[in-house]
Design a protein around this motif. Sequence first.
Motif, PDB file in Angstrom:
ATOM      1  N   VAL A  82       0.869  -1.175  -0.063  1.00  0.00           N
ATOM      2  CA  VAL A  82      -0.172   0.109  -0.213  1.00  0.00           C
ATOM      3  C   VAL A  82       0.966   1.205  -0.081  1.00  0.00           C
ATOM      4  CG1 VAL A  82      -1.711   1.354   1.330  1.00  0.00           C
ATOM      5  CG2 VAL A  82      -1.904  -1.313   1.277  1.00  0.00           C
ATOM      6  N   ALA A  83       0.850   2.035  -1.236  1.00  0.00           N
ATOM      7  CA  ALA A  83       1.622   3.455  -1.250  1.00  0.00           C
ATOM      8  C   ALA A  83       0.736   4.535  -1.044  1.00  0.00           C
ATOM      9  CB  ALA A  83       2.347   3.222  -2.568  1.00  0.00           C
ATOM     10  N   PHE A  84       1.370   5.362  -0.055  1.00  0.00           N
ATOM     11  CA  PHE A  84       0.592   6.841   0.108  1.00  0.00           C
ATOM     12  C   PHE A  84       1.602   7.818  -0.686  1.00  0.00           C
ATOM     13  CE2 PHE A  84      -0.566   4.097   3.552  1.00  0.00           C
ATOM     14  CZ  PHE A  84      -1.794   4.281   3.684  1.00  0.00           C
ATOM     15  N   VAL A  85       0.920   8.839  -1.439  1.00  0.00           N
ATOM     16  CA  VAL A  85       1.593   9.744  -1.855  1.00  0.00           C
ATOM     17  C   VAL A  85       1.715  10.921  -1.107  1.00  0.00           C
ATOM     18  CG1 VAL A  85       0.826   9.198  -4.333  1.00  0.00           C
ATOM     19  CG2 VAL A  85      -0.174  10.879  -2.898  1.00  0.00           C
ATOM     20  N   SER A  86       1.266  11.164   0.048  1.00  0.00           N
ATOM     21  CA  SER A  86       1.264  12.228   0.990  1.00  0.00           C
ATOM     22  C   SER A  86       0.855  11.849   2.195  1.00  0.00           C
ATOM     23  CB  SER A  86       0.609  13.520   0.159  1.00  0.00           C
ATOM     24  OG  SER A  86      -0.728  13.201   0.345  1.00  0.00           O
ATOM     25  N   PRO A  87       1.233  12.694   3.245  1.00  0.00           N
ATOM     26  CA  PRO A  87       0.449  12.757   4.642  1.00  0.00           C
ATOM     27  C   PRO A  87      -1.108  13.098   4.503  1.00  0.00           C
ATOM     28  CG  PRO A  87       2.507  14.237   4.809  1.00  0.00           C
ATOM     29  CD  PRO A  87       2.263  13.645   3.286  1.00  0.00           C
ATOM     30  N   ASN A  88      -1.526  13.787   3.517  1.00  0.00           N
ATOM     31  CA  ASN A  88      -3.066  13.744   3.627  1.00  0.00           C
ATOM     32  C   ASN A  88      -3.791  12.880   3.058  1.00  0.00           C
ATOM     33  OD1 ASN A  88      -3.469  16.806   4.147  1.00  0.00           O
ATOM     34  ND2 ASN A  88      -2.216  17.017   2.215  1.00  0.00           N
ATOM     35  N   ALA A  89      -2.945  11.832   2.316  1.00  0.00           N
ATOM     36  CA  ALA A  89      -3.518  10.569   1.741  1.00  0.00           C
ATOM     37  C   ALA A  89      -3.536   9.721   2.707  1.00  0.00           C
ATOM     38  CB  ALA A  89      -2.584  10.180   0.659  1.00  0.00           C
ATOM     39  N   ILE A  90      -2.556   9.560   3.680  1.00  0.00           N
ATOM     40  CA  ILE A  90      -2.615   8.910   5.003  1.00  0.00           C
ATOM     41  C   ILE A  90      -3.787   9.180   5.910  1.00  0.00           C
ATOM     42  CG2 ILE A  90      -1.373   8.096   6.814  1.00  0.00           C
ATOM     43  CD1 ILE A  90       1.198   8.692   5.169  1.00  0.00           C
ATOM     44  N   ASP A  91      -3.780  10.396   6.238  1.00  0.00           N
ATOM     45  CA  ASP A  91      -4.976  10.671   7.142  1.00  0.00           C
ATOM     46  C   ASP A  91      -6.274  10.361   6.489  1.00  0.00           C
ATOM     47  OD1 ASP A  91      -2.949  11.829   8.870  1.00  0.00           O
ATOM     48  OD2 ASP A  91      -3.135  13.824   8.191  1.00  0.00           O
ATOM     49  N   ALA A  92      -6.503  10.801   5.340  1.00  0.00           N
ATOM     50  CA  ALA A  92      -7.816  10.357   4.554  1.00  0.00           C
ATOM     51  C   ALA A  92      -8.196   8.821   4.732  1.00  0.00           C
ATOM     52  CB  ALA A  92      -7.759  10.938   3.053  1.00  0.00           C
ATOM     53  N   ALA A  93      -7.038   7.962   4.483  1.00  0.00           N
ATOM     54  CA  ALA A  93      -7.402   6.636   4.530  1.00  0.00           C
ATOM     55  C   ALA A  93      -7.623   6.319   5.965  1.00  0.00           C
ATOM     56  CB  ALA A  93      -6.022   5.984   4.027  1.00  0.00           C
ATOM     57  N   PHE A  94      -6.772   6.593   6.902  1.00  0.00           N
ATOM     58  CA  PHE A  94      -6.897   6.119   8.407  1.00  0.00           C
ATOM     59  C   PHE A  94      -7.951   6.794   8.964  1.00  0.00           C
ATOM     60  CE2 PHE A  94      -2.706   4.333   7.599  1.00  0.00           C
ATOM     61  CZ  PHE A  94      -2.697   3.250   8.343  1.00  0.00           C
ATOM     62  N   ALA A  95      -8.781   7.655   8.373  1.00  0.00           N
ATOM     63  CA  ALA A  95      -9.906   8.092   8.961  1.00  0.00           C
ATOM     64  C   ALA A  95     -11.064   7.154   8.755  1.00  0.00           C
ATOM     65  CB  ALA A  95     -10.410   9.422   8.280  1.00  0.00           C
ATOM     66  N   VAL A 104       1.350  -6.191   5.666  1.00  0.00           N
ATOM     67  CA  VAL A 104       1.466  -5.492   4.333  1.00  0.00           C
ATOM     68  C   VAL A 104       2.751  -4.697   4.452  1.00  0.00           C
ATOM     69  CG1 VAL A 104       0.214  -3.329   3.471  1.00  0.00           C
ATOM     70  CG2 VAL A 104      -1.109  -5.213   4.529  1.00  0.00           C
ATOM     71  N   THR A 105       3.183  -4.409   3.200  1.00  0.00           N
ATOM     72  CA  THR A 105       4.446  -3.430   3.012  1.00  0.00           C
ATOM     73  C   THR A 105       3.741  -2.109   2.809  1.00  0.00           C
ATOM     74  OG1 THR A 105       6.019  -5.140   2.330  1.00  0.00           O
ATOM     75  CG2 THR A 105       6.416  -2.860   1.630  1.00  0.00           C
ATOM     76  N   TRP A 106       4.095  -1.282   3.552  1.00  0.00           N
ATOM     77  CA  TRP A 106       3.748   0.371   3.386  1.00  0.00           C
ATOM     78  C   TRP A 106       4.807   1.091   2.627  1.00  0.00           C
ATOM     79  CZ3 TRP A 106      -1.434   0.756   5.278  1.00  0.00           C
ATOM     80  CH2 TRP A 106      -1.637  -0.298   6.039  1.00  0.00           C
ATOM     81  N   ALA A 107       4.394   1.811   1.894  1.00  0.00           N
ATOM     82  CA  ALA A 107       5.487   2.569   0.967  1.00  0.00           C
ATOM     83  C   ALA A 107       4.865   4.040   1.125  1.00  0.00           C
ATOM     84  CB  ALA A 107       5.438   2.225  -0.433  1.00  0.00           C
ATOM     85  N   VAL A 108       6.048   4.879   1.466  1.00  0.00           N
ATOM     86  CA  VAL A 108       5.670   6.409   1.393  1.00  0.00           C
ATOM     87  C   VAL A 108       7.128   7.096   0.667  1.00  0.00           C
ATOM     88  CG1 VAL A 108       4.659   6.502   3.503  1.00  0.00           C
ATOM     89  CG2 VAL A 108       7.120   6.763   3.561  1.00  0.00           C
ATOM     90  N   VAL A 109       6.597   8.516   0.262  1.00  0.00           N
ATOM     91  CA  VAL A 109       7.641   9.153  -0.756  1.00  0.00           C
ATOM     92  C   VAL A 109       8.534   9.924   0.055  1.00  0.00           C
ATOM     93  CG1 VAL A 109       6.183   8.904  -2.861  1.00  0.00           C
ATOM     94  CG2 VAL A 109       6.095  10.769  -1.251  1.00  0.00           C
ATOM     95  N   GLY A 110       8.120  10.345   1.490  1.00  0.00           N
ATOM     96  CA  GLY A 110       9.054  11.241   2.151  1.00  0.00           C
ATOM     97  C   GLY A 110       8.846  11.111   3.675  1.00  0.00           C
ATOM     98  N   GLU A 111       9.763  11.741   4.475  1.00  0.00           N
ATOM     99  CA  GLU A 111       9.666  11.641   5.956  1.00  0.00           C
ATOM    100  C   GLU A 111       8.482  11.923   6.512  1.00  0.00           C
ATOM    101  OE1 GLU A 111      11.345  10.631   9.407  1.00  0.00           O
ATOM    102  OE2 GLU A 111      11.941  10.330   7.456  1.00  0.00           O
ATOM    103  N   GLY A 112       7.785  13.034   5.961  1.00  0.00           N
ATOM    104  CA  GLY A 112       6.560  13.721   6.399  1.00  0.00           C
ATOM    105  C   GLY A 112       5.264  12.612   6.448  1.00  0.00           C
ATOM    106  N   SER A 113       5.485  11.735   5.460  1.00  0.00           N
ATOM    107  CA  SER A 113       4.592  10.632   5.261  1.00  0.00           C
ATOM    108  C   SER A 113       4.694   9.595   6.055  1.00  0.00           C
ATOM    109  CB  SER A 113       4.325  10.035   3.678  1.00  0.00           C
ATOM    110  OG  SER A 113       3.632  11.049   3.048  1.00  0.00           O
ATOM    111  N   ARG A 114       6.139   9.072   6.260  1.00  0.00           N
ATOM    112  CA  ARG A 114       6.586   8.348   7.346  1.00  0.00           C
ATOM    113  C   ARG A 114       6.092   8.675   8.774  1.00  0.00           C
ATOM    114  NH1 ARG A 114      10.722   4.165   7.840  1.00  0.00           N
ATOM    115  NH2 ARG A 114      11.286   4.543   5.922  1.00  0.00           N
ATOM    116  N   LEU A 115       6.153   9.997   9.196  1.00  0.00           N
ATOM    117  CA  LEU A 115       5.884  10.317  10.480  1.00  0.00           C
ATOM    118  C   LEU A 115       4.220  10.272  10.559  1.00  0.00           C
ATOM    119  CD1 LEU A 115       7.993  13.428  10.888  1.00  0.00           C
ATOM    120  CD2 LEU A 115       8.343  11.156  12.046  1.00  0.00           C
TER     121      LEU A 115
END
Length: 286
Positions: A82-95, A104-115
């Motif tokens: 499961v890949a997220f392109v931004s922190p906003n995508a993460i917050d929207a999904a986990f809502a 599951v392997t989780w993939a992010v493009v930056g440190e902000g998304s990792r946090l």
Amino acid sequence: MAGAVIITRPLAQARPLAARVAALGRTVEVLPLLQITPLAQPVELLAALARLTAHQPQSQPQSQPQSQPHSPLHPQPYYQLVAFVSPNAIDAAFAHLTTVPPGVTWAVVGEGSRLALAAHGVASPAAHVVSPHDTAHSDSEHLLQTLDLAALNGKRVLIIRGDGGRELLADGLRAAGAQVDVVPAYRRAPPALTAELEATLRRLLARDNDWIITSSEALRGLCDILAELDARAPAGETSCVVSMQQQHLIVPHARIAETAHNLGFSRTSLTGSGDERLLAALQSRL
């Protein structure tokens, strides 16, 4: 005396950084250049999350003797990645995601998304999280270089992003043989040009400031707004676009720095991904 620090992230991500910048003794202004809104009916997102949390049983190993009792079947996730392109995508999904599926392997493009993932309880070592090795190039290209693409051949992959966006990540995964579902989780749009926004922009452009720009789309949108102001202005008035091009930009990604260069900006500091690097760049200008 140093000017203000202008944080242009969407509001939810701007506030925590603003507090840390203020702690450095700098004047901070929050000016979101992208407005993030949830989808009214996130049908595709909800369907994908339902598949993600519905485990599929693995088949029994062929080598197991039929005379022996069957061992419990270990469930496997519907999506291996499961890949997220931004922190906003993460917050929207986990809502909408009430449980975190194992395996599951989780993939992010930056440190902000990792946090952002960690804030929702998904972090190493309990979870397998992948991000680009080179934090100065936190983008889809470098995420593809980090992923084990051969292992994803024939596997299902879910990409969660904003409505629209680059296709590079999905195209790269499909080229590797993955079965890719791309679903939108939110919408983003530049702010409307109101009288209040015009007054704010003219005030900020009247002095030299440090602008934290974390999105090429946001920078292009800002330049479009300023071009609109210039088109309205009487002849002989100082160009807002030119005034903006003379400001100092602090950017976390090489792609944003390239966008800035193409738009006529010459004072750009590239920090690499993560708020710590942004803050270090600001401290160096005190």
